[in-house]
Design a protein around this motif. Sequence first.
Motif, short mmCIF file in Angstrom:
data_model
loop_
_atom_site.label_atom_id
_atom_site.label_comp_id
_atom_site.label_asym_id
_atom_site.label_seq_id
_atom_site.Cartn_x
_atom_site.Cartn_y
_atom_site.Cartn_z
N UNK A 251 4.23 -4.36 -17.80
CA UNK A 251 2.96 -4.56 -17.43
C UNK A 251 2.07 -3.75 -16.24
N UNK A 252 1.38 -3.40 -16.36
CA UNK A 252 0.58 -2.13 -15.94
C UNK A 252 -0.50 -2.64 -14.86
N UNK A 253 -0.47 -3.72 -14.64
CA UNK A 253 -0.75 -4.40 -13.83
C UNK A 253 -0.26 -4.33 -12.43
N UNK A 254 0.67 -5.80 -12.71
CA UNK A 254 1.48 -5.24 -12.00
C UNK A 254 2.28 -3.85 -11.08
N UNK A 255 2.88 -3.15 -11.91
CA UNK A 255 3.13 -1.78 -11.79
C UNK A 255 2.09 -1.31 -10.87
N UNK A 256 1.19 -0.90 -10.60
CA UNK A 256 -0.04 -0.24 -10.17
C UNK A 256 0.05 -0.73 -8.64
N UNK A 257 0.36 -2.50 -8.62
CA UNK A 257 0.15 -3.24 -7.39
C UNK A 257 1.44 -2.52 -6.84
N UNK A 258 2.37 -2.74 -7.45
CA UNK A 258 3.59 -2.30 -6.58
C UNK A 258 3.88 -0.94 -6.24
N UNK A 259 3.59 -0.15 -6.66
CA UNK A 259 3.32 1.82 -6.96
C UNK A 259 2.97 1.54 -5.50
N UNK A 260 1.25 1.29 -5.29
CA UNK A 260 0.62 1.52 -3.70
C UNK A 260 1.49 1.82 -2.96
N UNK A 261 2.75 1.18 -2.73
CA UNK A 261 3.69 0.95 -1.60
C UNK A 261 4.31 2.14 -1.31
N UNK A 262 4.12 3.49 -2.51
CA UNK A 262 5.02 4.92 -2.63
C UNK A 262 3.50 5.94 -3.31
N UNK A 263 2.35 5.33 -2.93
CA UNK A 263 1.45 6.37 -3.22
C UNK A 263 1.59 8.06 -2.70
N UNK A 264 2.02 8.05 -1.38
CA UNK A 264 2.88 9.19 -1.00
C UNK A 264 3.40 10.50 -1.78
N UNK A 265 4.25 9.27 -1.74
CA UNK A 265 5.55 10.11 -1.97
C UNK A 265 5.29 10.33 -3.41
N UNK B 14 -0.99 5.43 -17.78
CA UNK B 14 -2.02 4.73 -17.85
C UNK B 14 -3.21 4.54 -16.85
N UNK B 15 -1.80 4.39 -15.06
CA UNK B 15 -2.08 3.56 -14.13
C UNK B 15 -1.94 5.35 -13.62
N UNK B 16 -1.33 5.67 -13.61
CA UNK B 16 -0.89 7.24 -12.80
C UNK B 16 -1.47 8.04 -13.29
N UNK B 17 -2.00 8.45 -12.12
CA UNK B 17 -2.43 10.39 -12.13
C UNK B 17 -1.76 11.85 -11.97
N UNK B 18 -0.55 10.91 -12.85
CA UNK B 18 0.10 12.29 -12.43
C UNK B 18 1.03 12.52 -14.12
N UNK B 19 2.20 13.61 -14.19
CA UNK B 19 2.22 13.92 -15.57
C UNK B 19 3.33 13.60 -15.53
N UNK B 20 3.30 12.52 -17.09
CA UNK B 20 4.33 11.49 -16.97
C UNK B 20 5.36 11.94 -17.67
N UNK B 21 7.09 12.09 -17.63
CA UNK B 21 8.14 12.26 -19.12
C UNK B 21 8.74 10.85 -18.49
N UNK B 22 9.31 10.96 -20.17
CA UNK B 22 10.11 9.68 -20.37
C UNK B 22 11.51 10.47 -20.50
N UNK B 23 12.45 9.44 -19.72
CA UNK B 23 13.89 10.03 -19.42
C UNK B 23 14.15 9.28 -20.86
#
Lengths: 288, 226
Positions: free
Chosen positions: B67-81, B102-111
Amino acid sequence: MNLGEHFKSGKFVVSSEIGPPKGINTEAMLADADLLKGKVDAVNVTDQQSSVMRLGSFVTCHLLKERGIEPNFQVTCRDRNRIALQSDLLSAAVLGIENVLCLTGDYVSLGDHPEAKPVFDLDSVSLLQVVTALQNGKDLSGSELSGSPKFCAGAVVTPGADPLEPQIIKMEKKVKAGAQFFQTQAVYEPDKFEKFMEQVRYLNVPVMLGVVMLKSVGMARFMNKYVAGIHVPDNLIEEMEKTENKADKSIEIAARLIKEMKPMCQGVHIMAIGWEKKVPAVIDAAGL
Amino acid sequence: MIISQQKPIEEILGYLEGESNIFLLGCKGCAEACETGGEKQVLQMKETLTKEGKNITGTCVIDFLCDKALAKTRLFAHEGKIGKADSILFMTCGIGVQATSAVLPKVCHPACNTISVGGARGEWRGEERCNECGDCLLDMTGGICPLTACTKGLINGPCGGSKDGKCEFEPDVRDCGWMLIYERLKKLNKLDNLKKIIEPKDYAKMNPPKDIRSTIMWSLEQKQVN
């Protein structure tokens, strides 16, 4: 003589194309092919073009070979998995078919059996890898072959694609996978083609300019609207509009395009789409 | 439930080559239940990667990364890290990677590899789709799956049927998956990924053994049938 050998000799290589019929009456197709004999270095045989079910490319290539015409066996990944593709390649080799043009294939929905299950087990890059592996005496799973086939693998590229960068990246992969020559999608704009050729020069691979004969204004507009990577400029459409003899005009335009772009590339591939009988006239008019 | 399995650590370390700062993202949904992306596994991964010389800028375990909308909201708190990280390692299924990358401006790797969606396809609300191929390619393709985003499921780049960014199959509505991948990789400065030849898929991995395929829903269904 396969296409690779022609390129090695340094000549400007000429090919054309025939499409097998829907059915088993091959007379008309073979009559068209006979007109090309001695005029071109190879004749492509399409593999169920536009996903329309037809007589096969493989058997048609064999018929051409029997008549002394060098075939270019078009193979797509749409209808066969890796087992069938490898088997057909071996079969082709046994019948002396050496040129293999490796393509992805149109999606099934474009043809007359849209309900068919699309395969795409391999893609154009891995199909080229397969051709290379077979030539080295191994199949895709690494098992030894009894006798190695000889092929000249070709691939396609769209110089008019927008954006062009992903096309060139894929072209580079195709070269790495074993492509020895390229045939292009139809080009009507020499300036764009020149820029494309500059960008792919580093690949050091022969490129055959794709020329599709313009048959009518309607066809030009249709291609502009629906066919990816093809753009017929307005001046050519106007020329077609004004002419009283469409066939002569079509030959003239094709020949002019070839003459203009010949110095930029290593060969030309003429696609007549039903006007195969006029291809010799294009070749003569272009001075090939 | 979506069944995932952690990729071999060598494969994960391969993805992280040349990167020093990593943010770890786990999922309290299916991945926690599969023990591939819960708190415990995220901490284990932190330890493993730290031993390998990586700096973990932060960790976070969220309910349902699909759920990217939920994830995006929750990840605001971790923006700095997240901002300090070179990349984000996703300990979740292929849907979770696709949705949240899709809502993060970073390279993302699947584990993880996604083994089966166990009949639970209808649970997420996004457009992301996973083919449960068992050998996740999302690392190469910027978090967009070529098997599902491309109509033909091509893995080595676009075919010649892409026009104005649309697919030849349904040019009025369907985007060309490879144009999406190209744009995403360009944005992430990772276009070199496109130059690597991806070997033909091992489709045998799409047919996982029964013990892995079995899900709660699947088991219940079997009981009802028998």
